[in-house]
Design a protein around this motif. Structure first.
Motif, PDB file in Angstrom:
ATOM      1  N   PRO A  10       0.809  -1.224   0.000  1.00 49.70           N
ATOM      2  CA  PRO A  10       0.000   0.000   0.000  1.00 49.70           C
ATOM      3  C   PRO A  10       0.837   1.267   0.000  1.00 49.70           C
ATOM      4  O   PRO A  10       1.970   1.290   0.478  1.00 49.70           O
ATOM      5  CB  PRO A  10      -0.808  -0.114   1.298  1.00 49.70           C
ATOM      6  CG  PRO A  10       0.046  -0.948   2.196  1.00 49.70           C
ATOM      7  CD  PRO A  10       0.771  -1.918   1.299  1.00 49.70           C
ATOM      8  N   ALA A  11       0.253   2.334  -0.516  1.00 49.74           N
ATOM      9  CA  ALA A  11       0.871   3.658  -0.479  1.00 49.74           C
ATOM     10  C   ALA A  11       0.654   4.297   0.882  1.00 49.74           C
ATOM     11  O   ALA A  11      -0.105   3.794   1.719  1.00 49.74           O
ATOM     12  CB  ALA A  11       0.290   4.544  -1.575  1.00 49.74           C
ATOM     13  N   LYS A  12       1.346   5.422   1.103  1.00 48.22           N
ATOM     14  CA  LYS A  12       1.136   6.215   2.315  1.00 48.22           C
ATOM     15  C   LYS A  12       0.916   7.663   1.940  1.00 48.22           C
ATOM     16  O   LYS A  12       1.328   8.145   0.885  1.00 48.22           O
ATOM     17  CB  LYS A  12       2.320   6.073   3.289  1.00 48.22           C
ATOM     18  CG  LYS A  12       3.684   6.514   2.753  1.00 48.22           C
ATOM     19  CD  LYS A  12       3.975   7.990   2.921  1.00 48.22           C
ATOM     20  CE  LYS A  12       5.370   8.347   2.414  1.00 48.22           C
ATOM     21  NZ  LYS A  12       5.563   9.806   2.248  1.00 48.22           N
ATOM     22  N   LEU A  13       0.243   8.370   2.846  1.00 52.00           N
ATOM     23  CA  LEU A  13       0.134   9.815   2.762  1.00 52.00           C
ATOM     24  C   LEU A  13       0.768  10.420   4.001  1.00 52.00           C
ATOM     25  O   LEU A  13       0.670   9.852   5.087  1.00 52.00           O
ATOM     26  CB  LEU A  13      -1.335  10.259   2.681  1.00 52.00           C
ATOM     27  CG  LEU A  13      -2.129   9.844   1.452  1.00 52.00           C
ATOM     28  CD1 LEU A  13      -3.576  10.301   1.586  1.00 52.00           C
ATOM     29  CD2 LEU A  13      -1.514  10.393   0.172  1.00 52.00           C
ATOM     30  N   TRP A  39      -4.360   2.395  -2.002  1.00 52.07           N
ATOM     31  CA  TRP A  39      -3.821   2.472  -3.373  1.00 52.07           C
ATOM     32  C   TRP A  39      -2.576   1.596  -3.339  1.00 52.07           C
ATOM     33  O   TRP A  39      -1.564   1.960  -2.728  1.00 52.07           O
ATOM     34  CB  TRP A  39      -3.492   3.909  -3.736  1.00 52.07           C
ATOM     35  CG  TRP A  39      -3.208   4.145  -5.198  1.00 52.07           C
ATOM     36  CD1 TRP A  39      -2.900   3.218  -6.140  1.00 52.07           C
ATOM     37  CD2 TRP A  39      -3.216   5.413  -5.878  1.00 52.07           C
ATOM     38  NE1 TRP A  39      -2.711   3.811  -7.361  1.00 52.07           N
ATOM     39  CE2 TRP A  39      -2.899   5.153  -7.231  1.00 52.07           C
ATOM     40  CE3 TRP A  39      -3.451   6.721  -5.466  1.00 52.07           C
ATOM     41  CZ2 TRP A  39      -2.814   6.174  -8.181  1.00 52.07           C
ATOM     42  CZ3 TRP A  39      -3.364   7.743  -6.414  1.00 52.07           C
ATOM     43  CH2 TRP A  39      -3.050   7.476  -7.757  1.00 52.07           C
ATOM     44  N   CYS A  40      -2.642   0.423  -3.975  1.00 52.10           N
ATOM     45  CA  CYS A  40      -1.630  -0.609  -3.740  1.00 52.10           C
ATOM     46  C   CYS A  40      -0.991  -1.117  -5.026  1.00 52.10           C
ATOM     47  O   CYS A  40      -1.657  -1.266  -6.060  1.00 52.10           O
ATOM     48  CB  CYS A  40      -2.258  -1.821  -3.029  1.00 52.10           C
ATOM     49  SG  CYS A  40      -3.047  -1.458  -1.448  1.00 52.10           S
ATOM     50  N   ASP A  41       0.301  -1.411  -4.946  1.00 53.53           N
ATOM     51  CA  ASP A  41       0.967  -2.265  -5.921  1.00 53.53           C
ATOM     52  C   ASP A  41       0.689  -3.713  -5.536  1.00 53.53           C
ATOM     53  O   ASP A  41       0.356  -4.014  -4.378  1.00 53.53           O
ATOM     54  CB  ASP A  41       2.473  -2.020  -5.928  1.00 53.53           C
ATOM     55  CG  ASP A  41       2.855  -0.646  -6.460  1.00 53.53           C
ATOM     56  OD1 ASP A  41       2.027  -0.031  -7.167  1.00 53.53           O
ATOM     57  OD2 ASP A  41       3.980  -0.193  -6.161  1.00 53.53           O
ATOM     58  N   LYS A  91       2.542  -2.498 -11.000  1.00 58.21           N
ATOM     59  CA  LYS A  91       2.597  -1.180 -10.372  1.00 58.21           C
ATOM     60  C   LYS A  91       1.277  -0.431 -10.566  1.00 58.21           C
ATOM     61  O   LYS A  91       0.750  -0.348 -11.674  1.00 58.21           O
ATOM     62  CB  LYS A  91       3.725  -0.352 -10.976  1.00 58.21           C
ATOM     63  CG  LYS A  91       5.122  -0.800 -10.589  1.00 58.21           C
ATOM     64  CD  LYS A  91       5.423  -0.526  -9.124  1.00 58.21           C
ATOM     65  CE  LYS A  91       5.471   0.947  -8.792  1.00 58.21           C
ATOM     66  NZ  LYS A  91       5.803   1.183  -7.358  1.00 58.21           N
ATOM     67  N   SER A  92       0.786   0.135  -9.471  1.00 57.44           N
ATOM     68  CA  SER A  92      -0.364   1.035  -9.520  1.00 57.44           C
ATOM     69  C   SER A  92      -0.016   2.387  -8.908  1.00 57.44           C
ATOM     70  O   SER A  92      -0.488   3.425  -9.373  1.00 57.44           O
ATOM     71  CB  SER A  92      -1.558   0.427  -8.779  1.00 57.44           C
ATOM     72  OG  SER A  92      -2.021  -0.734  -9.434  1.00 57.44           O
ATOM     73  N   SER A 108       7.215  -5.006   1.402  1.00 57.36           N
ATOM     74  CA  SER A 108       6.432  -6.209   1.116  1.00 57.36           C
ATOM     75  C   SER A 108       7.321  -7.338   0.605  1.00 57.36           C
ATOM     76  O   SER A 108       7.053  -8.515   0.864  1.00 57.36           O
ATOM     77  CB  SER A 108       5.325  -5.892   0.103  1.00 57.36           C
ATOM     78  OG  SER A 108       4.311  -5.107   0.701  1.00 57.36           O
ATOM     79  N   THR A 109       8.386  -6.989  -0.113  1.00 60.67           N
ATOM     80  CA  THR A 109       9.338  -8.005  -0.564  1.00 60.67           C
ATOM     81  C   THR A 109      10.042  -8.651   0.629  1.00 60.67           C
ATOM     82  O   THR A 109      10.161  -9.883   0.700  1.00 60.67           O
ATOM     83  CB  THR A 109      10.370  -7.369  -1.515  1.00 60.67           C
ATOM     84  OG1 THR A 109       9.700  -6.912  -2.697  1.00 60.67           O
ATOM     85  CG2 THR A 109      11.451  -8.366  -1.905  1.00 60.67           C
ATOM     86  N   LEU A 110      10.497  -7.845   1.577  1.00 61.69           N
ATOM     87  CA  LEU A 110      11.146  -8.404   2.769  1.00 61.69           C
ATOM     88  C   LEU A 110      10.186  -9.304   3.541  1.00 61.69           C
ATOM     89  O   LEU A 110      10.558 -10.405   3.972  1.00 61.69           O
ATOM     90  CB  LEU A 110      11.640  -7.274   3.676  1.00 61.69           C
ATOM     91  CG  LEU A 110      12.808  -6.426   3.169  1.00 61.69           C
ATOM     92  CD1 LEU A 110      13.078  -5.274   4.138  1.00 61.69           C
ATOM     93  CD2 LEU A 110      14.070  -7.267   2.995  1.00 61.69           C
TER      94      LEU A 110
END
Length: 294
Positions: A10-13, A39-41, A91-92, A108-110
């Motif tokens: 997820p994205a951050k604001l 809003w997520c990849d 990617k989004s 998220s990869t880790l």
């Protein structure tokens, strides 16, 4: 376990972003609230037995040695594993937006490879690796909306809805992006904000403070100003997130239906989002047995 599919990043604001000083080594001291939004990849991980780290770009071409690959190799080296992975990435989250897309992908990869490779590293161990990749990455590892200080390494979770209430947001990403380094190196950047408190933020969540990087970003990228003005015309109170160029605004209840999205330039990316109480992978660095798409 041979694969983990549909892993979200997820994205951050940044609900606000204050610069309170600068260390002798050049790193900036900040205060901010980082908030997760939906809003997520999406990443997919398949086990390889030959030790190779391979990345497949499903819709957007990424740099060869991006944070996803660097995170995988760092974890592989730290965990002393001979296993590898094929990582597919959709990617989004837009690049050069100030939304932490690359940092979230790395986190998220880790988390996913820690599970796929059965390394059983703790949250603290993964955060130590994450900090080597970027100041924002540990936030996504910890997985909760947070009050952030220092150079981004002091993270205090906001664990109640009173501290970070549920809300809807509109995010606008202009076509032009911004490079973080150019923002922080600008001579006119103000770095002397008086320290804020969580209590002050909690009294006025979505109108508290400001983004100290925004004036510099507006000078470098006129589209930031255009996006802010467009949101103001929608009757909203906008600001920039991170180092931009994305801007956002909280949507008051009953106001969402009044938004005139058709009046925005067609080159902008616009998305209406909800904030998230916790990261979708929260607990993946512990003995938690829940799984997604395994």
């Amino acid at each position: 376990m041979k694969a983990i599919y549909d892993v979200l990043a997820p994205a951050k604001l940044n609900l606000f972003l204050h610069l309170t000083g600068r260390r002798p080594d050049g790193y900036h001291l900040l205060q901010s609230v980082f908030m997760l939004v939906d809003w997520c990849d999406t990443l997919h991980f398949e086990l390889r037995s030959d030790g190779q780290i391979q990345r497949e770009d499903l819709n957007v071409t990424l740099p060869a040695d991006d944070l996803i690959v660097r995170a995988a190799r760092l974890l592989q080296q730290t965990g002393h594993t001979s296993l590898g992975a094929h990582i597919s990435v959709h990617k989004s989250i837009p690049a050069q937006a100030g939304m932490g897309g690359g940092s979230s992908d790395a986190a998220s990869t880790l988390l996913a490879l820690n599970r796929l490779w059965k390394l059983k590293l703790s949250t603290e161990q993964l955060c130590a690796l994450a900090l080597q990749l970027g100041a924002d990455v540990p936030f996504f590892i910890r997985g909760r909306n947070a009050w952030v200080e220092g150079i981004g390494d002091i993270i205090r979770p906001l664990e109640t809805t009173a501290q970070c209430p549920t809300g809807r947001f509109i995010i606008v990403k202009p076509q032009t992006g911004l490079e973080t380094a150019k923002i922080f190196s600008a001579p006119e950047l103000k770095r002397d904000k008086k320290p804020a408190t969580i209590a002050g933020f909690a009294a006025d969540h979505y109108h508290f403070g400001e983004n100290d990087l925004q004036p510099v970003a507006q000078r470098l990228c006129p589209e930031v100003t255009q996006a802010l003005e467009w949101l103001e015309l929608q009757g909203l109170n906008p600001r920039m997130t991170g180092s931009g160029s994305a801007v956002f605004a909280h949507i008051p209840e009953q106001h969402e239906s009044k938004l005139d999205l058709a009046s925005a330039p067609g080159t902008w990316q616009i998305k209406q989002c909800s904030n998230m109480e916790v990261h979708p992978l929260l607990g993946w660095a512990t003995s938690d047995k829940s799984s997604v798409g395994v």
